[in-house]
Write an enzyme that holds these catalytic residues in place. Structure first.
Site, short mmCIF file in Angstrom:
data_model
loop_
_atom_site.label_atom_id
_atom_site.label_comp_id
_atom_site.label_asym_id
_atom_site.label_seq_id
_atom_site.Cartn_x
_atom_site.Cartn_y
_atom_site.Cartn_z
N THR A 26 -6.22 -46.40 6.48
CA THR A 26 -6.29 -47.42 7.79
C THR A 26 -6.62 -46.10 9.17
OG1 THR A 26 -4.94 -48.13 8.53
CG2 THR A 26 -6.44 -49.14 7.10
N ALA A 27 -7.91 -46.91 10.49
CA ALA A 27 -7.48 -46.09 11.58
C ALA A 27 -7.12 -46.48 12.58
CB ALA A 27 -9.55 -46.12 12.12
N PHE A 28 -7.37 -46.06 13.86
CA PHE A 28 -6.85 -46.40 14.79
C PHE A 28 -7.13 -47.35 15.54
CE2 PHE A 28 -10.10 -44.22 17.23
CZ PHE A 28 -10.17 -44.87 18.25
N GLU A 75 -22.41 -40.76 16.44
CA GLU A 75 -21.11 -42.00 16.38
C GLU A 75 -20.18 -41.40 17.96
OE1 GLU A 75 -18.18 -43.11 13.66
OE2 GLU A 75 -18.61 -45.35 14.47
N GLY A 96 -17.60 -57.58 16.42
CA GLY A 96 -17.07 -59.42 16.49
C GLY A 96 -17.03 -60.26 14.96
N VAL A 103 -14.43 -36.77 7.21
CA VAL A 103 -13.00 -37.12 6.29
C VAL A 103 -13.86 -38.54 5.33
CG1 VAL A 103 -10.59 -37.73 6.44
CG2 VAL A 103 -12.00 -37.21 8.63
N GLY A 104 -15.03 -39.48 5.08
CA GLY A 104 -14.75 -40.25 4.39
C GLY A 104 -15.84 -39.23 3.08
N GLU A 136 -15.28 -47.18 4.68
CA GLU A 136 -15.83 -48.54 6.35
C GLU A 136 -15.87 -47.04 6.89
OE1 GLU A 136 -16.60 -51.08 6.09
OE2 GLU A 136 -15.44 -52.34 4.55
N CYS A 163 -15.91 -49.74 15.08
CA CYS A 163 -17.35 -49.12 14.33
C CYS A 163 -18.26 -50.00 14.86
CB CYS A 163 -16.61 -48.99 13.21
SG CYS A 163 -16.18 -50.11 12.26
N SER A 181 -13.74 -41.65 9.75
CA SER A 181 -15.31 -41.23 10.98
C SER A 181 -16.07 -40.99 9.60
CB SER A 181 -14.84 -39.98 10.92
OG SER A 181 -14.22 -38.92 9.88
C1 UN1 Z 1 -14.00 -52.28 12.70
O1 UN1 Z 1 -14.33 -51.78 13.70
O2 UN1 Z 1 -13.24 -51.32 12.34
O3 UN1 Z 1 -17.13 -56.50 13.97
C2 UN1 Z 1 -13.75 -53.20 12.56
C3 UN1 Z 1 -15.94 -56.43 13.95
C4 UN1 Z 1 -14.24 -56.19 13.82
C5 UN1 Z 1 -13.76 -55.33 13.43
C6 UN1 Z 1 -14.37 -53.81 12.71
N1 UN1 Z 1 -14.39 -58.03 13.30
O4 UN1 Z 1 -16.18 -55.82 15.28
#
Ligand code: UN1
Length: 508
Positions: free
Chosen positions: A159-161, A396, A458, A244-245, A262, A296, A241
């Site tokens: 997972t990411a930060f 990005e 969101g 890396v992905g 993702e 993201c 990223s």
């Molecule tokens: C992310 O930024 O890795 O839809 C996920 C959204 C959140 C999840 C974001 N529920 O913005």
């Protein structure tokens, strides 16, 4: 909430490096990893960094735990997940605070992130009784044909930060009810959040006699690489990223494993001439400034119909001027710091490129280095007037930089929106059904998420979350995303006493 109280409630200690890790990992030669507050750079606590040997032990624990977990009926696995959800409920405030403290998002968003964990736990509990397979009519008499879903095995979650706890839960809660065991490698910028989660869930797993179902390894990128290559992991879920992905995908694919990616987004909001500008501005503000532009799903581009472009820009600038920036844990703050000084450097480099490539900075565009901001990673949210072919707009940048592009009509807007390598989230603001439908049609948005009259970020957990193109094609969380965590078996059962062959073949 005081930092000491917070750490204590979550089973963490300030000056006791390694204790949290040692509880489920033993080994020597590990270097300490300092978790620093993005607000003032202060060390919150230290954690011992796992080695590759530690990873190996964690993966072995997941392998060893699998047969008994697999053989536990899915609804009973759901019961364990229900109790995990309850523990998260009890500690929502503290965990939300820790997310805010360590990652830098504001409290409301930190707490919202834990809410997302609770929501997905609830969803997974229901799912544990709904891992449905289809039944299909056989072409042969006296035969029954159907499919069923079996646990996949141990899986890896990287997972990411930016969502230091929620993204793990989308994978872990679903994978757990599916009967998989797992190893989690969190971002090394947010180890405390991960340790806190492990501290909260470990007693539940232990109480049910399944301590090895969820394992945690806090360590360097080399561990992520090892997970990609590890034959023991049937699936590797990676959030981070695109660059890396791609590496993870290559490693997993070369051993014919599964990956769930993702990766980056480059999300646009289209604002049409008839749009409700109040709604659009609020959605764009949340999308671009929320989480300091580090989702993201963050809104990175606004494509404005020419007839409302000037008014929208004026009003958005006014809204930007009112954004309160500061300590993410203070009441009233709307935007906290970026995660690290490196992220601030990326922001600055992006600004330089924007200026060089012909973008015009309308507001913001500055690192905050004085007063209360001095020690933190604070920047101003930035609006840029951009031509539709500004090269940097293809990339990005994980910072609150928003490009405003003027377009002439919906056809052009859709073309510009799709003209980037990424394909995560998208939105249109319009009251016209035909425009909304066109945006949602196969010739419209090419993203995994397409919204009408709400922003790009969101998302709720009930839908499948993910995107196309450089975003990696993965789907997590709700809908039927659970299928990635299981193996499908097609079964044909013959009760006819004859042996008719499919396709009517006569053999001998
Ligand atoms: C992310 O930024 O890795 O839809 C996920 C959204 C959140 C999840 C974001 N529920 O913005």
């Amino acid at each position: 909430m005081k930092v000491q109280t917070l750490l204590k409630e979550l089973g963490l200690k300030k000056d006791n490096p390694g204790v949290y890790a040692a509880r489920w990992l033993a080994g020597r030669g590990r270097e300490p990893l300092a978790s620093c507050s993005p607000h003032d750079g202060a060390v919150i606590a230290r954690v011992q960094r796992a080695t590759l040997a530690d990873y190996d032990r964690a993966a072995a624990a997941a392998v060893a735990a699998f047969p008994r977990w697999r053989d536990t009926p899915a609804p009973r696995r759901g019961e364990v997940v229900r109790q995990i959800g309850n523990v998260l409920r009890e500690h929502q405030e503290a965990l939300g605070h820790l997310v805010s403290l360590e990652m830098g998002k504001i409290l409301a968003e930190g707490s919202g992130e834990v809410q997302e964990m609770i929501d997905i736990a609830d969803f997974a509990v229901g799912l544990s009784r709904q891992l449905y397979g289809l039944t299909m009519p056989s072409e042969r008499p006296g035969h029954r044909m159907y499919e069923q879903w079996h646990p996949l095995g141990p899986i890896g979650i990287i997972t990411a930060f930016n969502f230091p706890v929620a993204v793990w839960s989308w994978n872990a809660m679903i994978a757990a009810v599916c009967g998989d065991t797992m190893v989690w490698k969190p971002a090394s910028t947010t180890p405390l959040c991960a340790l806190a989660v492990q501290n909260l869930i470990a007693p539940v797993l232990r109480a049910h006699g399944h301590p090895g179902v969820m394992n945690l390894v806090v360590g360097p990128g080399a561990i992520g690489q090892a997970m990609g290559e590890d034959e023991r992991l049937g699936l590797v879920s990676f959030t981070g990223s695109t660059e890396v992905g791609r590496g993870v995908a290559r490693a997993v694919a070369s051993r014919l494993g599964r990956h769930l990616l993702e990766l980056g987004g480059n999300n646009a909001v289209l604002v049409m001439d008839d749009a409700d500008l109040d709604l659009a501005i609020r959605a764009v503000l949340f999308g671009a400034v929320g989480t300091a532009g580090q989702r993201c799903t963050s809104t990175r581009r606004v494509l404005l119909h020419r007839s409302i472009a000037a008014e929208f820009t004026r009003r958005l600038k006014r809204a930007y001027a009112q954004v309160r920036i500061g300590d993410p844990r203070a009441a009233g703050t709307l935007m906290g710091p970026l995660v690290t000084p490196e992220a601030v450097a990326d922001y600055e480099q992006a600004l330089e490129r924007i200026r060089r490539e012909g973008g015009r900075i309308l507001c913001g565009g500055k690192v905050l280095r004085s007063g209360a901001y001095r020690k933190g990673n604070y920047v101003l949210p930035t609006l840029v007037a951009a031509p539709d072919d500004l090269p940097i707009m293809q990339e990005e940048v994980f910072a609150p930089i928003l490009y405003l592009v003027t377009v002439n009509d919906l056809t052009e807007a859709i073309a510009v929106q799709n003209d980037v390598p990424q394909g995560l989230s998208s939105a249109i603001f319009t009251g016209r059904v035909a425009d909304a439908e066109r945006f949602l049609s196969h010739g419209g948005s090419d993203c995994g998420i397409a919204n009408v009259n709400i922003g790009t970020s969101g998302a709720e957990i009930g839908g499948a979350f993910g995107g196309e193109k450089d975003t990696g094609g993965g789907r997590e969380a709700g809908s039927d995303a659970w299928r990635s965590y299981m193996r499908r078996q097609t079964c044909t059962l013959n009760w006819s006493g004859e042996l008719p062959l499919a396709q009517g073949i006569q053999f001998g």
